[in-house]
Design an enzyme around this catalytic site. Structure first.
Site, mmCIF file in Angstrom:
data_model
loop_
_atom_site.group_PDB
_atom_site.id
_atom_site.type_symbol
_atom_site.label_atom_id
_atom_site.label_comp_id
_atom_site.label_asym_id
_atom_site.label_seq_id
_atom_site.Cartn_x
_atom_site.Cartn_y
_atom_site.Cartn_z
ATOM 1 C CE LYS A 72 -3.913 2.047 2.545
ATOM 2 N NZ LYS A 72 -4.770 1.981 3.761
ATOM 3 C CB SER A 150 -8.249 3.842 2.644
ATOM 4 O OG SER A 150 -7.387 3.167 3.556
ATOM 5 C CB SER A 174 -8.692 1.183 5.622
ATOM 6 O OG SER A 174 -9.323 2.427 5.542
#
Lengths: 474, 95
Positions: A72, A150, A174
């Site tokens: 990420k 997210s 997330s």
């Protein structure tokens, strides 16, 4: 659904059925074929090939040697830029490696790229990224779906089989919500299990790193690799990290599962209530005692979260001022002008909204009414879980109130967007470990997720329950 | 209405974020609706409840006071939008 598995790949590499180069070239090919999904903010074939070269010259035994992992883009990496999906960190090249990515590198994994996310991890659809939306790989051609957020890029990377695992971060859901939307496994461990060193901070009392994978076994292998104490993160816990994978045990006979009545929410689609019931039935068949529990302050979790998280974000994001790194506006007649224009132009709408609300609830005269009040309610929410865990070993709920929604669905109402996290936020506030596993489909054949929550640092129980449900579903 | 034009300007100023008129209007609307929504927390009796600021129950660990070099100023300055003689550079502050 993908048949890839980290466990099997490690065996194949070990027995020389496949080489590190062949394996990763296979992944590179798929990554290039799937560029339209916009999964990666940073991807460079050359960079991956260089990593392969280096590993081929390395004769030492490493646990994850040659395994393609997606990161990420909230984790600082020395070999790749780090943006947090924000214009304000465009062209930022960290001078250090995050604790977690360093651990993965030490074990020999290959970073295939940096995945897309909501800007500074603020969002539930990966649609607030400066670098555009990520498309859920399960979308039909004429109707692109959101991957959740997210960590939508990481979830999509696993779902499209562009890697054998991915890192994520979870502040209010997330990891778990995008895992549910993309039909993969996602675990957020206990707050403090993994060091936050080198992860761009959003809400420090809630942020926790975790893992996406194709199945529960793989998640148990990868979580062990990234967990552990780090003196550079003062909230990092000094606990022994068990070998989750070796200890996996799908025999749940005699255990007790808690079913919280407050998670039956009006308006939840029938199919989601149905998979929840199905999961409970499966557990009952396995000799698990079903215990109806109450978490009375559940309905206050979301408003509590949306005071605490923006408050901490407004403080954490004060560092982006156009001085030390990242973007600086051209309109800089004075120092104050420079700050104000840099931040106005560098942050997106959702991030600004949260900074403003956070600044308001922390400002003189309002602190007690909002922030302090929210911290007290947070205590009551944590107490609810403590009481519940006196009566059960783990808790089972749905992960999200819907399946993946269309990418173009209008999200003008922030509160409606925030409701995506209704089932994931309470455990975040209490710092508890939670996993989402795919469990059933809706009428459009989209995956739905079941969430399993455990006691603090009882990731093993969470994995055991997850693997048990997973094996019964397959 | 909790947030009016004056309040939003004040918060924007505290946040060091310049807002144009259209943005201010949008944020006034958004923030008011969010603040109305979080108002429901007032239903909860929190008398004698300790605020929970950090979930990790562990006492902050101490470490040995030893120095180590993890970053060089040169490396750090490479990320700076502007630098001068080994320092971060900003627009002139003193006339």
């Amino acid at each position: 659904m993908s048949k890839s598995s980290l466990k099997q790949t490690l065996k194949d590499l070990d027995t020389k059925k496949i080489s590190i180069r062949e394996l990763n070239q296979d992944y590179l090919k798929r990554i290039k074929e799937n560029e339209n999904l916009n999964v990666f903010i940073y991807f460079s074939e050359e960079n991956v090939l260089k990593q392969i070269d280096n590993l081929e010259n390395d004769n030492s035994a490493k646990k994850l040697k040659g395994i393609p992992i997606a990161i990420k883009d909230l984790f600082c990496t020395k070999s790749m830029p780090t943006t947090a999906a924000s214009k304000i960190l465009e062209n930022f090249h960290p001078t250090y490696e995050s604790f977690i990515t360093q651990k993965l590198l030490d074990e020999g994994s290959i970073f295939v790229g940096k995945t897309n996310l909501d800007e500074f991890a603020m969002g539930s659809a990966t649609n607030t990224s400066f670098f555009g939306n990520t498309i859920n790989p399960l979308s039909k051609e004429n109707e692109p779906l959101a991957p959740g957020g997210s960590s939508g890029g990481s979830a999509a990377a696993v779902a499209a089989d562009l890697c054998l695992g991915a890192t994520g971060t979870d502040t209010g859901g997330s990891i778990r919500q995008p895992a549910s939307f993309c039909g993969v496994v996602g675990i957020k461990p206990t707050y403090g299990l993994c060091s936050r060193w080198g992860i761009a901070a959003f809400a420090s009392s809630l942020d926790q790193a975790g893992i996406f994978s194709h199945n529960v076994e793989d998640a148990s292998i990868l979580l062990q690799s990234i967990a552990g104490f780090d003196q550079r993160d003062s909230t990092s816990a000094k606990v022994d990290i068990p070998n989750y994978f070796e200890n996996l045990d799908d025999d749940l006979n005699g255990k007790t599962v808690g079913i919280p009545k407050e998670y039956s929410i009006d308006g939840t689609p029938m199919e989601i209530s149905q998979i929840w019931e199905d999961a409970i039935k499966v557990l009952e068949k396995k000799g698990v005692k079903i215990k109806n529990i109450s978490l009375p302050h559940t309905k206050y979790a979301l408003p509590t979260y949306y005071i605490i998280a923006p408050a901490e974000a407004s403080s954490n994001l004060a560092r982006y001022d156009g001085v030390k790194y990242g973007f600086r506006s051209d309109e800089i007649d004075s120092l104050d002008e420079m700050y104000e224009n840099t931040r106005a132009q560098g942050f997106g709408r959702e991030v600004k909204r949260r900074i403003l609300i956070g600044t308001y609830v922390l400002s003189a005269g309002y602190y007690d009414a909002y922030y302090l009040k929210a911290q007290k309610v947070r205590k009551l929410i944590a107490n609810d879980f403590n009481n519940a865990f006196k009566e059960c070993d783990f808790i089972v709920t749905p992960t999200a109130p819907s399946a993946a929604f269309p990418l173009n669905e209008k999200q003008n109402d922030p509160i409606k967007m925030y409701l995506n996290d209704v089932f994931t936020v309470p455990a975040s506030l209490a710092g508890l470990p939670g996993i989402s596993i795919p469990f059933g489909k809706d009428k459009n054949n989209l995956p739905l997720g079941i969430q399993i929550l455990g006691k603090h640092f009882d990731e093993q129980q969470v994995f055991n329950a997850a693997v048990s449900l997973e094996r019964s579903y397959e | 209405m909790k947030i009016d034009k004056n309040t939003i300007n004040k918060i924007a100023r505290l946040s060091r974020i310049k807002l144009d008129d259209k943005e201010s209007e949008d944020y006034i609307k958004d923030l008011n609706s969010i603040l109305d929504w979080v108002e429901q927390l007032n239903e909860v009796n929190t008398e004698n409840v300790e605020p929970l600021s950090n979930i990790s129950s562990s006492i902050l660990p101490k470490r040995e006071d030893v120095s180590n070099d993890t970053n060089s100023s040169e490396e750090i300055l490479e990320n700076a939008p502007d630098n001068l003689e080994g320092f971060f550079a900003v627009p002139k502050v003193v006339e």
